[in-house]
Design a protein around this motif. Structure first.
Motif, mmCIF file in Angstrom:
data_model
loop_
_atom_site.group_PDB
_atom_site.id
_atom_site.type_symbol
_atom_site.label_atom_id
_atom_site.label_comp_id
_atom_site.label_asym_id
_atom_site.label_seq_id
_atom_site.Cartn_x
_atom_site.Cartn_y
_atom_site.Cartn_z
ATOM 1 N N ARG A 35 -28.491 -46.543 48.041
ATOM 2 C CA ARG A 35 -28.954 -45.243 47.559
ATOM 3 C C ARG A 35 -30.219 -44.871 48.314
ATOM 4 O O ARG A 35 -31.069 -45.719 48.566
ATOM 5 C CB ARG A 35 -29.247 -45.275 46.062
ATOM 6 C CG ARG A 35 -27.994 -45.352 45.237
ATOM 7 C CD ARG A 35 -28.282 -45.044 43.765
ATOM 8 N NE ARG A 35 -27.060 -45.155 42.994
ATOM 9 C CZ ARG A 35 -26.221 -44.157 42.777
ATOM 10 N NH1 ARG A 35 -26.483 -42.965 43.250
ATOM 11 N NH2 ARG A 35 -25.130 -44.336 42.069
ATOM 12 N N PHE A 36 -30.323 -43.589 48.616
ATOM 13 C CA PHE A 36 -31.455 -43.073 49.372
ATOM 14 C C PHE A 36 -32.104 -41.936 48.582
ATOM 15 O O PHE A 36 -31.585 -41.518 47.558
ATOM 16 C CB PHE A 36 -30.981 -42.593 50.745
ATOM 17 C CG PHE A 36 -30.393 -43.710 51.567
ATOM 18 C CD1 PHE A 36 -31.188 -44.491 52.377
ATOM 19 C CD2 PHE A 36 -29.034 -43.994 51.486
ATOM 20 C CE1 PHE A 36 -30.656 -45.536 53.101
ATOM 21 C CE2 PHE A 36 -28.475 -45.040 52.218
ATOM 22 C CZ PHE A 36 -29.299 -45.814 53.033
ATOM 23 N N GLY A 37 -33.217 -41.439 49.089
ATOM 24 C CA GLY A 37 -33.935 -40.372 48.389
ATOM 25 C C GLY A 37 -33.172 -39.071 48.307
ATOM 26 O O GLY A 37 -33.287 -38.331 47.337
ATOM 27 N N ASP A 38 -32.388 -38.798 49.351
ATOM 28 C CA ASP A 38 -31.619 -37.553 49.386
ATOM 29 C C ASP A 38 -30.528 -37.673 50.446
ATOM 30 O O ASP A 38 -30.365 -38.718 51.080
ATOM 31 C CB ASP A 38 -32.525 -36.349 49.644
ATOM 32 C CG ASP A 38 -33.334 -36.457 50.934
ATOM 33 O OD1 ASP A 38 -32.932 -37.196 51.868
ATOM 34 O OD2 ASP A 38 -34.394 -35.794 51.020
ATOM 35 N N PHE A 39 -29.794 -36.599 50.641
ATOM 36 C CA PHE A 39 -28.688 -36.600 51.592
ATOM 37 C C PHE A 39 -29.171 -36.834 53.026
ATOM 38 O O PHE A 39 -28.545 -37.564 53.788
ATOM 39 C CB PHE A 39 -27.919 -35.280 51.502
ATOM 40 C CG PHE A 39 -26.798 -35.192 52.506
ATOM 41 C CD1 PHE A 39 -25.637 -35.931 52.335
ATOM 42 C CD2 PHE A 39 -26.921 -34.391 53.630
ATOM 43 C CE1 PHE A 39 -24.603 -35.861 53.267
ATOM 44 C CE2 PHE A 39 -25.897 -34.316 54.562
ATOM 45 C CZ PHE A 39 -24.735 -35.055 54.376
ATOM 46 N N ALA A 40 -30.298 -36.221 53.391
ATOM 47 C CA ALA A 40 -30.798 -36.371 54.755
ATOM 48 C C ALA A 40 -31.114 -37.832 55.070
ATOM 49 O O ALA A 40 -30.807 -38.313 56.168
ATOM 50 C CB ALA A 40 -32.032 -35.498 54.976
ATOM 51 N N GLU A 41 -31.701 -38.559 54.124
ATOM 52 C CA GLU A 41 -31.982 -39.979 54.338
ATOM 53 C C GLU A 41 -30.683 -40.771 54.468
ATOM 54 O O GLU A 41 -30.569 -41.649 55.328
ATOM 55 C CB GLU A 41 -32.807 -40.547 53.190
ATOM 56 C CG GLU A 41 -34.270 -40.202 53.254
ATOM 57 C CD GLU A 41 -35.049 -40.875 52.136
ATOM 58 O OE1 GLU A 41 -34.742 -42.036 51.781
ATOM 59 O OE2 GLU A 41 -35.972 -40.231 51.603
ATOM 60 N N ALA A 42 -29.719 -40.476 53.611
ATOM 61 C CA ALA A 42 -28.432 -41.180 53.664
ATOM 62 C C ALA A 42 -27.737 -40.912 54.994
ATOM 63 O O ALA A 42 -27.216 -41.837 55.640
ATOM 64 C CB ALA A 42 -27.538 -40.752 52.496
ATOM 65 N N VAL A 65 -21.624 -39.738 49.336
ATOM 66 C CA VAL A 65 -21.817 -38.588 48.461
ATOM 67 C C VAL A 65 -23.317 -38.456 48.226
ATOM 68 O O VAL A 65 -23.951 -39.418 47.759
ATOM 69 C CB VAL A 65 -21.092 -38.743 47.107
ATOM 70 C CG1 VAL A 65 -21.456 -37.598 46.172
ATOM 71 C CG2 VAL A 65 -19.599 -38.819 47.291
ATOM 72 N N TYR A 66 -23.847 -37.326 48.621
ATOM 73 C CA TYR A 66 -25.264 -36.997 48.500
ATOM 74 C C TYR A 66 -26.159 -38.134 48.985
ATOM 75 O O TYR A 66 -26.302 -38.345 50.178
ATOM 76 C CB TYR A 66 -25.613 -36.543 47.075
ATOM 77 C CG TYR A 66 -27.057 -36.105 46.933
ATOM 78 C CD1 TYR A 66 -27.580 -35.092 47.732
ATOM 79 C CD2 TYR A 66 -27.902 -36.743 46.039
ATOM 80 C CE1 TYR A 66 -28.913 -34.714 47.633
ATOM 81 C CE2 TYR A 66 -29.237 -36.360 45.924
ATOM 82 C CZ TYR A 66 -29.730 -35.367 46.721
ATOM 83 O OH TYR A 66 -31.044 -35.002 46.625
ATOM 84 N N ASN A 67 -26.758 -38.903 48.076
ATOM 85 C CA ASN A 67 -27.712 -39.938 48.479
ATOM 86 C C ASN A 67 -27.124 -41.349 48.441
ATOM 87 O O ASN A 67 -27.833 -42.328 48.607
ATOM 88 C CB ASN A 67 -28.966 -39.886 47.598
ATOM 89 C CG ASN A 67 -28.695 -40.311 46.164
ATOM 90 O OD1 ASN A 67 -27.566 -40.252 45.683
ATOM 91 N ND2 ASN A 67 -29.729 -40.719 45.473
ATOM 92 N N ARG A 68 -25.825 -41.448 48.238
ATOM 93 C CA ARG A 68 -25.165 -42.750 48.099
ATOM 94 C C ARG A 68 -24.246 -43.018 49.290
ATOM 95 O O ARG A 68 -23.505 -42.142 49.718
ATOM 96 C CB ARG A 68 -24.358 -42.773 46.805
ATOM 97 C CG ARG A 68 -23.839 -44.144 46.440
ATOM 98 C CD ARG A 68 -23.076 -44.118 45.133
ATOM 99 N NE ARG A 68 -21.717 -43.642 45.420
ATOM 100 C CZ ARG A 68 -21.105 -42.662 44.781
ATOM 101 N NH1 ARG A 68 -21.707 -42.032 43.807
ATOM 102 N NH2 ARG A 68 -19.882 -42.310 45.107
ATOM 103 N N VAL A 69 -24.312 -44.251 49.818
ATOM 104 C CA VAL A 69 -23.427 -44.679 50.894
ATOM 105 C C VAL A 69 -22.766 -45.981 50.462
ATOM 106 O O VAL A 69 -23.456 -46.926 50.073
ATOM 107 C CB VAL A 69 -24.191 -44.891 52.220
ATOM 108 C CG1 VAL A 69 -23.246 -45.392 53.314
ATOM 109 C CG2 VAL A 69 -24.899 -43.613 52.657
ATOM 110 N N GLU A 70 -21.450 -46.001 50.494
ATOM 111 C CA GLU A 70 -20.669 -47.202 50.184
ATOM 112 C C GLU A 70 -20.062 -47.696 51.494
ATOM 113 O O GLU A 70 -19.447 -46.911 52.221
ATOM 114 C CB GLU A 70 -19.534 -46.869 49.205
ATOM 115 C CG GLU A 70 -19.963 -46.156 47.941
ATOM 116 C CD GLU A 70 -20.620 -47.070 46.926
ATOM 117 O OE1 GLU A 70 -20.359 -48.288 46.977
ATOM 118 O OE2 GLU A 70 -21.392 -46.552 46.104
ATOM 119 N N ILE A 71 -20.234 -48.987 51.787
ATOM 120 C CA ILE A 71 -19.747 -49.543 53.047
ATOM 121 C C ILE A 71 -18.787 -50.696 52.772
ATOM 122 O O ILE A 71 -19.050 -51.546 51.928
ATOM 123 C CB ILE A 71 -20.914 -50.091 53.890
ATOM 124 C CG1 ILE A 71 -21.968 -49.015 54.141
ATOM 125 C CG2 ILE A 71 -20.407 -50.667 55.210
ATOM 126 C CD1 ILE A 71 -23.239 -49.551 54.768
#
Length: 97
Positions: A35-42, A65-71
């Motif tokens: 999880r990141f602060g926002d979409f731009a960080e993600a 999705v938005y601030n979340r990245v699943e790998i």
């Protein structure tokens, strides 16, 4: 270059070294959720990973999705988890440290 799937013992050692990742037996790979602060960080994170992945010629399966990245990392040519996945996971962990 032939890539081999890790055996159970090698997988256990690798997973011990990657505490942020979990083994997914169904997918025969490892997963991490960030999880990141926002979409731009993600998106910035994904861009940095994409550059690493391209250089390694080993590409993640991922979802954003938005601030979340699943790998998910798995090596289809090897039929499961390989050293290539471990190496990429280690590089990803270095980016997030």
């Amino acid at each position: 270059m032939q890539v081999s799937r890790l055996d159970e013992a090698a997988r256990a050692v690798a997973m011990h070294q990657l505490p942020q990742w979990t083994y997914d037996a169904d997918a025969q790979g490892i997963r991490r959720s960030l999880r990141f602060g926002d979409f731009a960080e993600a998106f910035g994170f994904m861009t940095r990973v994409a550059i690493l992945a391209e250089k390694a010629d080993h590409h993640p399966e991922w979802f954003n999705v938005y601030n979340r990245v699943e790998i998910l990392l798995t090596t289809h040519d090897a039929g499961g988890l390989s050293q290539r996945d471990i190496d990429l996971a280690t590089a990803i962990d270095a980016i997030t440290a």
